[in-house]
Design an enzyme around this catalytic site. Structure first.
Site, PDB file in Angstrom:
ATOM      1  N   GLY A   1       3.736  -5.048  -5.510  1.00  0.00           N
ATOM      2  CA  GLY A   1       2.805  -5.290  -6.602  1.00  0.00           C
ATOM      3  C   GLY A   1       3.022  -4.285  -7.713  1.00  0.00           C
ATOM      4  O   GLY A   1       4.152  -3.863  -7.977  1.00  0.00           O
TER       5      GLY A   1
ATOM      6  N   HIS B   1      -2.236   6.324  -2.166  1.00  0.00           N
ATOM      7  CA  HIS B   1      -3.693   6.492  -2.192  1.00  0.00           C
ATOM      8  C   HIS B   1      -4.109   6.847  -0.779  1.00  0.00           C
ATOM      9  O   HIS B   1      -3.602   6.268   0.194  1.00  0.00           O
ATOM     10  CB  HIS B   1      -4.374   5.210  -2.658  1.00  0.00           C
ATOM     11  CG  HIS B   1      -5.873   5.272  -2.723  1.00  0.00           C
ATOM     12  ND1 HIS B   1      -6.564   6.391  -3.151  1.00  0.00           N
ATOM     13  CD2 HIS B   1      -6.819   4.357  -2.381  1.00  0.00           C
ATOM     14  CE1 HIS B   1      -7.864   6.155  -3.098  1.00  0.00           C
ATOM     15  NE2 HIS B   1      -8.042   4.933  -2.623  1.00  0.00           N
TER      16      HIS B   1
END
Length: 340
Positions: free
Chosen positions: A26, A108
Site C-alpha cells: 500500500g 508503526h
C-alpha cells in the site's frame, strides 16, 4: 534534544547484504520496496493471491510471493499491512518462518506495544517509521531528498539491531532528512493521540462544527466551506514552514488577535481534560482493545459512522467547489467496500 541520525551514521552495506521481504504494497509498502530496490537491496513482496496489489507490484518490476513464502525466503521481514490484520498475518505466515537471527520490522508499533504478537526471543525487532505518507517517501527519494523518520528497537538479540535499522532507513532515504530515536511505546502512543486529538479527530470535528455553525446561522454553505476548510491549508502550510510564530507573522493583525481570543474559548480546561483522558485510554490499552474488538465484529459502528460522514453537507458542497478549481487537482475518495 533527542538523538538524530543521518546518512553518515548509517552503513548501507548492512541492508544490501540481506534479503528483505516487504509484506504489503500500500502507501508505505510500495515506497519502502521501491526505494530499497533502487538502493541495491534484494527485495520481494509478500501478498496473498487474492490481493489486488499483486499486479501493481509486478508491474513495478518486483517479485511477488505469498506472505509465508516471502517470510521464509527473507532474512528481514518488514510488516506494512494495516494494524488490524497484523496479528493474524503474523500467526499464519510470519511466526512459522521466524528462525533465529532474523529481523522483524515495523513502521508503526501498535501490535508490539499492545502485545498482540508472541515474539520469539532470538530475533531482532525494530521499527523505521517515516513521518509522512508513503507517496512522499517515494517522491522525495526520487528527488534525492528524504522525509524525517523515527527509529526504535524493541528487541536486540543480535546486538546490532539499531545499526541494521539505520541501514534500512538509509535504504529508503529517510536518513537524508534525519531519523529520531524513540521507543515502540512512545511512537505508538503519540501517534494514536495525535491522530485522535489533533490531526484527524480534532481537526475534522472543528472544521465540521465551524461549517455547521455558519450554515445554521444562514450563511451560504459555499462561503462556509471556504472559510472553514479550504483556507485551512493556507494556515497549515505557514505552520509547516515556520511554526505558529511564522503563521501569526504572516496573517493579518486581526487574524492574529482572533487566534489569541478565540482559541482559549474553544480549547478549554474541559477540552484539555478530555485530551488527557484520551491519552490515558491509549496508554492503558483501552483504545486498542476497543478498536480490535470492533474490527473482530466486522466493524459495524465504524462502517455506519463512515457512511454517515461521507454524506455530510460539507462533503457535497466541497466536491462541487473543487470541481470548479482544476488547479487543485481534486481527488475523490473511492466508495468503501459494501457502500452503494
Amino acid at each position: 534534544m533527542p538523538k538524530v541520525y543521518y546518512d553518515a551514521d548509517a552503513d548501507l552495506s548492512l541492508v544490501r547484504g540481506r534479503k528483505v521481504a516487504v509484506l504489503g504494497y500500500g502507501s508505505q509498502g510500495h515506497a519502502h520496496a521501491l526505494n530499497l530496490r533502487d538502493s541495491g537491496v534484494d527485495v520481494r513482496i509478500g501478498l496473498p493471491s487474492s490481493s489486488r496489489s499483486r499486479a501493481k507490484a509486478q508491474a513495478d518490476g518486483l517479485t511477488v510471493l505469498e506472505p509465508a513464502a516471502a517470510s521464509a525466503w527473507a532474512d528481514v521481514i518488514m510488516v506494512l499491512v494495516p494494524d488490524t490484520i497484523q496479528a493474524a498475518l503474523y500467526t499464519e505466515a510470519i511466526k512459522p518462518n521466524l528462525t533465529k537471527g532474523k529481523t522483524l520490522m515495523f513502521a508503526h508499533g501498535f501490535n508490539v506495544r499492545f502485545g498482540t504478537l508472541d515474539l520469539p526471543k532470538d530475533i531482532d525487532v525494530s521499527m523505521i517509521a517515516p513521518k509522512s505518507p508513503g507517496h512522499r517517501v517515494r517522491e522525495l527519494y526520487q528527488e534525492g531528498a528524504g522525509t524525517p523518520a523515527l527509529v526504535a528497537v524493541h528487541q536486540d538479540a543480535s546486538g546490532k539491531a539499531k545499526a541494521f535499522a539505520l541501514s534500512y532507513a538509509k535504504g529508503i532515504g529517510v536518513t537524508r532528512a534525519g531519523v529520531i530515536e524513540t521507543t515502540f511505546a512512545e511512537e505508538t502512543e503519540t501517534d494514536l493521540f495525535g491522530e485522535q486529538a489533533v490531526l484527524c479527530g480534532g481537526v475534522s470535528a472543528l472544521v465540521k462544527a465551524g461549517f455547521d455553525t455558519l450554515v445554521q446561522a444562514g450563511y451560504q454553505p459555499e462561503i462556509a466551506y471556504f472559510e472553514c476548510l479550504h483556507e485551512l491549508k493556507l494556515i497549515v502550510d505557514l505552520m509547516y514552514q515556520g511554526g505558529l510564530n511564522y503563521m501569526r507573522y504572516s496573517v493579518s493583525d486581526t487574524a492574529e488577535h482572533g487566534d489569541y481570543t478565540g482559541g482559549p474559548r474553544l480549547i478549554t480546561e474541559q477540552t484539555r481534560a478530555e485530551m488527557r483522558k484520551m491519552l490515558e485510554e491509549i496508554q492503558n490499552g483501552t483504545y486498542a482493545k476497543r478498536w480490535i474488538d470492533e474490527d473482530k465484529k466486522g466493524r459495524p459502528w465504524f462502517n455506519e459512522t463512515r457512511a454517515k460522514e461521507r454524506q455530510h453537507q460539507i462533503e457535497k458542497v466541497g466536491a462541487q467547489l473543487r470541481a470548479m478549481m482544476p488547479f487543485l487537482k481534486p481527488k475523490t475518495a473511492p466508495e468503501p467496500a459494501g457502500v452503494a
